[in-house]
Design a protein around this motif. Sequence first.
Motif, PDB file in Angstrom:
ATOM      1  N   ARG A   1       0.841  -1.212   0.000  1.00  0.00           N
ATOM      2  CA  ARG A   1       0.000   0.000   0.000  1.00  0.00           C
ATOM      3  C   ARG A   1       0.871   1.256   0.000  1.00  0.00           C
ATOM      4  NH1 ARG A   1      -5.271  -0.236   1.624  1.00  0.00           N
ATOM      5  NH2 ARG A   1      -5.322   1.872   0.808  1.00  0.00           N
ATOM      6  N   HIS A   2       2.142   1.096   0.406  1.00  0.00           N
ATOM      7  CA  HIS A   2       3.028   2.262   0.466  1.00  0.00           C
ATOM      8  C   HIS A   2       3.508   2.596  -0.938  1.00  0.00           C
ATOM      9  CE1 HIS A   2       2.770   2.613   4.725  1.00  0.00           C
ATOM     10  NE2 HIS A   2       2.871   1.293   4.803  1.00  0.00           N
ATOM     11  N   ARG A   3       3.030   3.733  -1.426  1.00  0.00           N
ATOM     12  CA  ARG A   3       3.242   4.073  -2.825  1.00  0.00           C
ATOM     13  C   ARG A   3       4.625   4.615  -3.110  1.00  0.00           C
ATOM     14  NH1 ARG A   3      -2.219   7.219  -1.984  1.00  0.00           N
ATOM     15  NH2 ARG A   3      -1.256   7.160   0.084  1.00  0.00           N
ATOM     16  N   LEU A   4       5.327   5.075  -2.046  1.00  0.00           N
ATOM     17  CA  LEU A   4       6.636   5.679  -2.296  1.00  0.00           C
ATOM     18  C   LEU A   4       7.745   4.656  -2.051  1.00  0.00           C
ATOM     19  CD1 LEU A   4       5.951   9.224  -0.821  1.00  0.00           C
ATOM     20  CD2 LEU A   4       5.525   8.342  -3.106  1.00  0.00           C
TER      21      LEU A   4
ATOM     22  N   ASP B   1      -1.584  -1.095  16.864  1.00  0.00           N
ATOM     23  CA  ASP B   1      -2.721  -1.250  15.958  1.00  0.00           C
ATOM     24  C   ASP B   1      -2.285  -1.642  14.543  1.00  0.00           C
ATOM     25  OD1 ASP B   1      -1.648   1.229  15.646  1.00  0.00           O
ATOM     26  OD2 ASP B   1      -3.534   2.309  15.549  1.00  0.00           O
ATOM     27  N   ALA B   2      -0.969  -1.711  14.308  1.00  0.00           N
ATOM     28  CA  ALA B   2      -0.499  -2.369  13.080  1.00  0.00           C
ATOM     29  C   ALA B   2      -0.363  -3.859  13.427  1.00  0.00           C
ATOM     30  CB  ALA B   2       0.839  -1.782  12.648  1.00  0.00           C
TER      31      ALA B   2
ATOM     32  N   ILE C   1       4.502   4.365  10.847  1.00  0.00           N
ATOM     33  CA  ILE C   1       3.074   4.021  10.941  1.00  0.00           C
ATOM     34  C   ILE C   1       2.815   2.523  11.080  1.00  0.00           C
ATOM     35  CG2 ILE C   1       2.218   6.100   9.794  1.00  0.00           C
ATOM     36  CD1 ILE C   1       1.591   4.481   7.381  1.00  0.00           C
ATOM     37  N   ARG C   2       3.849   1.704  10.860  1.00  0.00           N
ATOM     38  CA  ARG C   2       3.645   0.242  10.943  1.00  0.00           C
ATOM     39  C   ARG C   2       4.266  -0.355  12.202  1.00  0.00           C
ATOM     40  NH1 ARG C   2      -0.450  -1.178   7.454  1.00  0.00           N
ATOM     41  NH2 ARG C   2      -0.123  -0.195   5.429  1.00  0.00           N
TER      42      ARG C   2
ATOM     43  N   LEU D   1       5.560  11.814   6.868  1.00  0.00           N
ATOM     44  CA  LEU D   1       5.526  12.467   5.556  1.00  0.00           C
ATOM     45  C   LEU D   1       4.378  13.442   5.433  1.00  0.00           C
ATOM     46  CD1 LEU D   1       6.404   9.636   3.044  1.00  0.00           C
ATOM     47  CD2 LEU D   1       7.853  11.379   3.971  1.00  0.00           C
ATOM     48  N   ALA D   2       3.311  13.142   6.153  1.00  0.00           N
ATOM     49  CA  ALA D   2       2.132  14.005   6.037  1.00  0.00           C
ATOM     50  C   ALA D   2       2.444  15.348   6.675  1.00  0.00           C
ATOM     51  CB  ALA D   2       0.961  13.341   6.727  1.00  0.00           C
TER      52      ALA D   2
ATOM     53  N   HIS E   1       8.847   6.907   7.331  1.00  0.00           N
ATOM     54  CA  HIS E   1       7.389   7.008   7.378  1.00  0.00           C
ATOM     55  C   HIS E   1       6.742   5.617   7.537  1.00  0.00           C
ATOM     56  CE1 HIS E   1       3.324   8.250   6.317  1.00  0.00           C
ATOM     57  NE2 HIS E   1       3.304   7.295   5.417  1.00  0.00           N
TER      58      HIS E   1
HETATM   59  C1  LIG Z   1      -2.975   0.388  11.559  1.00  0.00           C
HETATM   60  C2  LIG Z   1      -3.379   0.530  10.132  1.00  0.00           C
HETATM   61  C3  LIG Z   1      -4.621   0.096   9.709  1.00  0.00           C
HETATM   62  C4  LIG Z   1      -5.012   0.229   8.364  1.00  0.00           C
HETATM   63  N1  LIG Z   1      -6.231  -0.245   7.981  1.00  0.00           N
HETATM   64  C5  LIG Z   1      -6.616  -0.128   6.690  1.00  0.00           C
HETATM   65  C6  LIG Z   1      -7.888  -0.612   6.250  1.00  0.00           C
HETATM   66  O1  LIG Z   1      -8.666  -1.160   7.016  1.00  0.00           O
HETATM   67  N2  LIG Z   1      -8.225  -0.486   4.939  1.00  0.00           N
HETATM   68  C7  LIG Z   1      -7.390   0.136   4.032  1.00  0.00           C
HETATM   69  O2  LIG Z   1      -7.741   0.240   2.854  1.00  0.00           O
HETATM   70  N3  LIG Z   1      -6.183   0.585   4.417  1.00  0.00           N
HETATM   71  C8  LIG Z   1      -5.772   0.477   5.711  1.00  0.00           C
HETATM   72  N4  LIG Z   1      -4.532   0.944   6.095  1.00  0.00           N
HETATM   73  C9  LIG Z   1      -3.641   1.489   5.060  1.00  0.00           C
HETATM   74  C10 LIG Z   1      -3.553   3.045   5.104  1.00  0.00           C
HETATM   75  O3  LIG Z   1      -4.800   3.621   4.916  1.00  0.00           O
HETATM   76  C11 LIG Z   1      -2.581   3.523   4.019  1.00  0.00           C
HETATM   77  O4  LIG Z   1      -3.118   3.264   2.719  1.00  0.00           O
HETATM   78  C12 LIG Z   1      -1.243   2.864   4.085  1.00  0.00           C
HETATM   79  O5  LIG Z   1      -0.786   2.812   5.410  1.00  0.00           O
HETATM   80  C13 LIG Z   1      -0.239   3.629   3.213  1.00  0.00           C
HETATM   81  O6  LIG Z   1       0.258   4.725   3.934  1.00  0.00           O
HETATM   82  P1  LIG Z   1       0.192   6.220   3.451  1.00  0.00           P
HETATM   83  O7  LIG Z   1      -1.193   6.617   3.088  1.00  0.00           O
HETATM   84  O8  LIG Z   1       0.883   7.058   4.459  1.00  0.00           O
HETATM   85  O9  LIG Z   1       0.903   6.204   2.049  1.00  0.00           O
HETATM   86  P2  LIG Z   1       2.321   6.077   1.384  1.00  0.00           P
HETATM   87  O10 LIG Z   1       2.044   5.492   0.079  1.00  0.00           O
HETATM   88  O11 LIG Z   1       3.335   5.425   2.291  1.00  0.00           O
HETATM   89  O12 LIG Z   1       2.673   7.574   1.111  1.00  0.00           O
HETATM   90  C14 LIG Z   1       3.395   8.370   2.015  1.00  0.00           C
HETATM   91  C15 LIG Z   1       2.775   9.726   2.158  1.00  0.00           C
HETATM   92  O13 LIG Z   1       2.781  10.399   0.895  1.00  0.00           O
HETATM   93  C16 LIG Z   1       1.608  11.204   0.798  1.00  0.00           C
HETATM   94  N5  LIG Z   1       0.795  10.691  -0.305  1.00  0.00           N
HETATM   95  C17 LIG Z   1       1.062   9.612  -1.098  1.00  0.00           C
HETATM   96  N6  LIG Z   1       0.114   9.481  -2.049  1.00  0.00           N
HETATM   97  C18 LIG Z   1      -0.772  10.476  -1.852  1.00  0.00           C
HETATM   98  C19 LIG Z   1      -1.975  10.859  -2.493  1.00  0.00           C
HETATM   99  N7  LIG Z   1      -2.475  10.204  -3.548  1.00  0.00           N
HETATM  100  N8  LIG Z   1      -2.630  11.927  -2.019  1.00  0.00           N
HETATM  101  C20 LIG Z   1      -2.165  12.638  -0.969  1.00  0.00           C
HETATM  102  N9  LIG Z   1      -1.037  12.327  -0.284  1.00  0.00           N
HETATM  103  C21 LIG Z   1      -0.342  11.264  -0.729  1.00  0.00           C
HETATM  104  C22 LIG Z   1       0.871  11.086   2.123  1.00  0.00           C
HETATM  105  O14 LIG Z   1       1.317  12.129   2.978  1.00  0.00           O
HETATM  106  C23 LIG Z   1       1.337   9.736   2.654  1.00  0.00           C
HETATM  107  O15 LIG Z   1       1.270   9.622   4.068  1.00  0.00           O
HETATM  108  C24 LIG Z   1      -4.130   0.823   7.418  1.00  0.00           C
HETATM  109  C25 LIG Z   1      -2.876   1.264   7.850  1.00  0.00           C
HETATM  110  C26 LIG Z   1      -2.486   1.133   9.178  1.00  0.00           C
HETATM  111  C27 LIG Z   1      -1.112   1.604   9.614  1.00  0.00           C
END
Ligand SMILES: Cc1cc2nc3c(=O)[nH]c(=O)nc-3n(C[C@H](O)[C@H](O)[C@H](O)COP(=O)(O)OP(=O)(O)OC[C@H]3O[C@@H](n4cnc5c(N)ncnc54)[C@H](O)[C@@H]3O)c2cc1C
Length: 241
Positions: A89-92, A201-202, A196-197, A239-240, A192
Amino acid sequence: MVLVRKGVATPNPERLVCIAARGDYMKDSPWTKSLEEILKPIKGDTIEEKMENFIVQLVLAGHWGPFEHPTITLGIEGMSRVTLAQLTRHRLATFDIQSGRFVSLKRLTPHDFIWPPSFSQDSVKTRDGGIREITIPKEKREELVTGLWQKVVDVYSSLVEGGVPKEDARYVMPTATPVNGTMTVNARSLMHIIAIRSFGDAQWEIRDLVSQMLNIAKEWMPITFGTFEKRLMSKRGILAP
Ligand SMILES: Cc1cc2nc3c(=O)[nH]c(=O)nc-3n(C[C@H](O)[C@H](O)[C@H](O)COP(=O)(O)OP(=O)(O)OC[C@H]3O[C@@H](n4cnc5c(N)ncnc54)[C@H](O)[C@@H]3O)c2cc1C
């Protein structure tokens, strides 16, 4: 159990951070100067002290841009497909993941699947820090789970032997199926992801994964990830804004 190995990484990463960041405040290009000249205005008696003071200052100020220059490649072995889904899920970050279309899963045994602690312990911690007692006896849990996983591998094998493509047979496999991968990420994004991981709760497996990543990162960039661990880890994501 998941295992993280250091692959390749930017050499002298903290020197690179200092050069890039000091360049923000210099009239001339930092790439035409020695590190001694670049760090002249920074407090400290030695180059090492100056680098440390400057990097700590950047980390605590949230001046993250310079930490995007150093990158590290990590090998990840034996993660579940649950954790793969969470990590990617981490796009970066950039990933290469072992392909279930090409790699046969016929040789897996129940022992190879990812085994959550609640399958064998009598109690586990809950996401909010409490304790959950598990009432179904351990032997029964192990019997149910190993029986299912053996059955699944048998079905998969029969399908593949009967001509079903591996890419389709894999649909019967559980999310506990182990998978290997390669991940490349810059230092900022790695902080980052670890931030968050790492918390309760992770889920336990990704927490284990990022704790191994943190240990590798502390050897690679000791000032940066040492300061991050001591001073910032409790912040949920750096990062946010
Ligand atoms: C405890 C926990 C529970 C979770 N539960 C769920 C769940 O139930 N369902 C679910 O779908 N996901 C869940 N997630 C995943 C979460 O919602 C994020 O998608 C995931 O952690 C990726 O992190 P990130 O959004 O910080 O993105 P990253 O891809 O790591 O990006 C880093 C940062 O870059 C910025 N960024 C990147 N892309 C964008 C964009 N398009 N727009 C704006 N800013 C951007 C943001 O500041 C982001 O924090 C969970 C995560 C955690 C830690």
